[in-house]
Design an enzyme around this catalytic site. Structure first.
Site, PDB file in Angstrom:
ATOM      1  N   ASP A 138       0.826  -1.210   0.000  1.00  0.00           N
ATOM      2  CA  ASP A 138       0.000   0.000   0.000  1.00  0.00           C
ATOM      3  C   ASP A 138       0.862   1.264   0.000  1.00  0.00           C
ATOM      4  OD1 ASP A 138      -2.834   1.154   2.020  1.00  0.00           O
ATOM      5  OD2 ASP A 138      -2.320   1.364  -0.113  1.00  0.00           O
ATOM      6  N   LYS A 143       1.917   4.697  -0.992  1.00  0.00           N
ATOM      7  CA  LYS A 143       1.305   5.890  -1.593  1.00  0.00           C
ATOM      8  C   LYS A 143       1.637   7.060  -0.682  1.00  0.00           C
ATOM      9  CE  LYS A 143      -3.046   4.593   0.599  1.00  0.00           C
ATOM     10  NZ  LYS A 143      -4.432   4.156   0.409  1.00  0.00           N
ATOM     11  N   ASN A 182       0.710   7.179   3.010  1.00  0.00           N
ATOM     12  CA  ASN A 182       1.329   6.280   3.991  1.00  0.00           C
ATOM     13  C   ASN A 182       2.776   6.626   4.279  1.00  0.00           C
ATOM     14  OD1 ASN A 182      -0.986   4.869   4.362  1.00  0.00           O
ATOM     15  ND2 ASN A 182      -0.510   3.287   2.855  1.00  0.00           N
ATOM     16  N   ASP A 212       1.962   2.512   8.349  1.00  0.00           N
ATOM     17  CA  ASP A 212       0.690   1.857   8.035  1.00  0.00           C
ATOM     18  C   ASP A 212       0.869   0.499   7.381  1.00  0.00           C
ATOM     19  OD1 ASP A 212      -2.375   2.709   6.276  1.00  0.00           O
ATOM     20  OD2 ASP A 212      -1.902   1.385   7.935  1.00  0.00           O
ATOM     21  N   THR A 264      -7.414   4.616  -2.327  1.00  0.00           N
ATOM     22  CA  THR A 264      -7.207   4.811  -3.750  1.00  0.00           C
ATOM     23  C   THR A 264      -6.910   3.495  -4.454  1.00  0.00           C
ATOM     24  OG1 THR A 264      -5.889   5.868  -5.442  1.00  0.00           O
ATOM     25  CG2 THR A 264      -4.731   5.243  -3.448  1.00  0.00           C
TER      26      THR A 264
HETATM   27  C1  6Q4 Z   1       0.857   7.103   8.086  1.00  0.00           C
HETATM   28  C2  6Q4 Z   1      -0.580   7.024   8.521  1.00  0.00           C
HETATM   29  C3  6Q4 Z   1      -1.467   6.450   7.445  1.00  0.00           C
HETATM   30  N1  6Q4 Z   1      -1.019   8.367   8.796  1.00  0.00           N
HETATM   31  C4  6Q4 Z   1      -1.387   8.709  10.026  1.00  0.00           C
HETATM   32  O1  6Q4 Z   1      -1.391   7.935  10.933  1.00  0.00           O
HETATM   33  C5  6Q4 Z   1      -1.865  10.140  10.180  1.00  0.00           C
HETATM   34  C6  6Q4 Z   1      -3.233  10.163  10.833  1.00  0.00           C
HETATM   35  C7  6Q4 Z   1      -3.239  11.355  11.687  1.00  0.00           C
HETATM   36  C8  6Q4 Z   1      -1.836  11.893  11.827  1.00  0.00           C
HETATM   37  C9  6Q4 Z   1      -0.936  10.978  11.070  1.00  0.00           C
HETATM   38  N2  6Q4 Z   1      -0.149  10.138  11.967  1.00  0.00           N
HETATM   39  C10 6Q4 Z   1       1.042  10.613  12.486  1.00  0.00           C
HETATM   40  N3  6Q4 Z   1       1.350  11.923  12.341  1.00  0.00           N
HETATM   41  C11 6Q4 Z   1       2.528  12.373  12.852  1.00  0.00           C
HETATM   42  N4  6Q4 Z   1       2.847  13.696  12.738  1.00  0.00           N
HETATM   43  C12 6Q4 Z   1       2.080  14.768  12.303  1.00  0.00           C
HETATM   44  C13 6Q4 Z   1       0.826  14.606  11.684  1.00  0.00           C
HETATM   45  C14 6Q4 Z   1       0.100  15.715  11.262  1.00  0.00           C
HETATM   46  C15 6Q4 Z   1       0.641  16.983  11.441  1.00  0.00           C
HETATM   47  C16 6Q4 Z   1      -0.128  18.177  10.972  1.00  0.00           C
HETATM   48  O2  6Q4 Z   1      -0.101  18.503   9.801  1.00  0.00           O
HETATM   49  N5  6Q4 Z   1      -0.878  18.897  11.825  1.00  0.00           N
HETATM   50  C17 6Q4 Z   1      -0.970  18.550  13.197  1.00  0.00           C
HETATM   51  C18 6Q4 Z   1      -1.598  20.019  11.266  1.00  0.00           C
HETATM   52  C19 6Q4 Z   1      -1.036  21.301  11.843  1.00  0.00           C
HETATM   53  C20 6Q4 Z   1      -1.850  22.472  11.293  1.00  0.00           C
HETATM   54  N6  6Q4 Z   1      -3.289  22.299  11.569  1.00  0.00           N
HETATM   55  C21 6Q4 Z   1      -4.023  23.455  11.030  1.00  0.00           C
HETATM   56  C22 6Q4 Z   1      -3.847  21.047  10.989  1.00  0.00           C
HETATM   57  C23 6Q4 Z   1      -3.104  19.850  11.539  1.00  0.00           C
HETATM   58  C24 6Q4 Z   1       1.876  17.154  12.047  1.00  0.00           C
HETATM   59  C25 6Q4 Z   1       2.601  16.047  12.473  1.00  0.00           C
HETATM   60  N7  6Q4 Z   1       3.409  11.579  13.479  1.00  0.00           N
HETATM   61  C26 6Q4 Z   1       3.119  10.268  13.646  1.00  0.00           C
HETATM   62  C27 6Q4 Z   1       1.919   9.743  13.166  1.00  0.00           C
HETATM   63  C28 6Q4 Z   1       1.601   8.259  13.359  1.00  0.00           C
HETATM   64  F1  6Q4 Z   1       1.512   7.652  12.154  1.00  0.00           F
HETATM   65  F2  6Q4 Z   1       2.571   7.711  14.065  1.00  0.00           F
HETATM   66  F3  6Q4 Z   1       0.433   8.113  13.989  1.00  0.00           F
END
Ligand code: 6Q4
Length: 282
Positions: free
Chosen positions: A142, A144, A147, A160, A178
């Site tokens: 997966d 992309k 992730n 992920d 997607t």
């Molecule tokens: C790969 C997987 C599919 N994806 C996920 O899990 C996603 C689902 C939700 C968040 C993310 N998971 C993680 N995110 C971070 N860091 C991070 C995320 C978002 C922002 C950000 O842009 N804001 C806070 C913005 C700042 C500005 N405001 C306005 C909006 C939010 C800044 C830092 N570290 C570890 C993880 C993990 F993966 F360990 F959980």
């Protein structure tokens, strides 16, 4: 083994952490910034309701994600630091990516695309992570932008592993999200091997350079048709050497796709990641 594990590693609990700002929502849970109280270490705390997992028959997928991510250790793979649960929820403590989600960074670029040095520098890291996964007989399946997470100093980490499987496999799971990244063998739900990830790397390289994936269409059926026929075109601004690399990954026959070692050693990758290091990392 369980007894010795309990003795050697501390059993973490929710009260060991101060919970901070929400970072967003994952597939089946909410993610928060958190800080371990004693060390002040910043982490990402992913909370999942057991009831939601059971309802969506996702508990096996979370179990696999935990199993696989606790056994993988590589600088370009998001580390699952620990996990624990209470009567209602499961908690994953993951590394915190300071710069956030790569797809948001990509969409924020002018023309929603990276320049060639940036694309090559990021792609090389994903190829390194995948080469390590394959050495552990893990297929990610997966790959992309959604992730991939961006850390400081332009470090990219693959995350992920909810869809990853041990090679080779014929998993009937319906993919969510997607379809643009599906390789032909998965579109035709044939057996597949780790070379599915090499195909996805070609799609990722294309999207990094063009701002959209190569087979994107308004109709899902049209996308599948283009994938099966490997029907795509290059954009005028793409260099000859980047087109060359993509054309060696987007091949219908899985085992004829460029091996990951040759992606990492590809002239376009080497030249452009060196330019990136000299111009953007100083
Ligand atoms: C790969 C997987 C599919 N994806 C996920 O899990 C996603 C689902 C939700 C968040 C993310 N998971 C993680 N995110 C971070 N860091 C991070 C995320 C978002 C922002 C950000 O842009 N804001 C806070 C913005 C700042 C500005 N405001 C306005 C909006 C939010 C800044 C830092 N570290 C570890 C993880 C993990 F993966 F360990 F959980």
């Amino acid at each position: 083994e369980i007894y010795s594990k309990r003795l050697s590693s501390p059993q973490w609990k929710l009260s060991d952490f101060d919970i901070g700002t929400p970072l967003g929502r994952g597939k089946f849970g909410r993610v928060y910034l958190a800080r371990e109280k004693n060390t002040k270490y910043m982490v990402a705390l992913k909370m999942m309701f057991k009831s939601e997992l059971v309802k969506d028959h996702m508990e096996h997928q979370v179990r696999r994600e935990i199993e696989i991510q606790t056994h993988l250790s590589h600088p370009n793979i998001l580390k699952l630091l620990t996990y624990f649960w209470d009567e209602k929820k499961i908690y994953l403590i993951l590394e915190f990516a300071q710069e956030g989600e790569l797809f948001k960074v990509l969409n924020a670029q002018p023309h929603k695309r990276f320049d060639e040095p940036t694309a090559a520098y990021y792609l090389r890291q994903v190829a390194e992570a995948l080469r390590y996964c394959h050495s552990q007989s893990v297929i990610h399946r997966d790959i992309k932008p959604e992730n991939l997470l961006l850390f400081s100093h332009h470090v990219i980490k693959l995350a992920d592993f909810g869809w990853s499987v041990h090679a080779p496999s014929k998993s009937r799971n319906t993919m969510c999200g997607t379809i643009d990244y599906l390789p032909p063998e998965m579109v035709d739900s044939q057996t597949y091997n780790e070379y599915v990830d090499n195909w996805c790397l070609g799609v990722l390289c294309y999207e990094f350079l063009c701002g959209a994936p190569p087979f994107e269409s308004s109709e899902q059926a049209e996308t599948f048709k283009k994938i099966r026929a490997v029907m795509y075109g290059f954009k005028p601004h793409m260099s000859e050497s980047s087109r060359n690399l993509i054309s060696k990954l987007l091949l219908k026959v899985p085992n004829s796709r460029l091996p990951l070692t040759d992606v990492i050693g590809n002239p376009w990758i080497i030249k452009n990641s060196e330019i990136f290091t000299k111009t953007k990392l100083q």
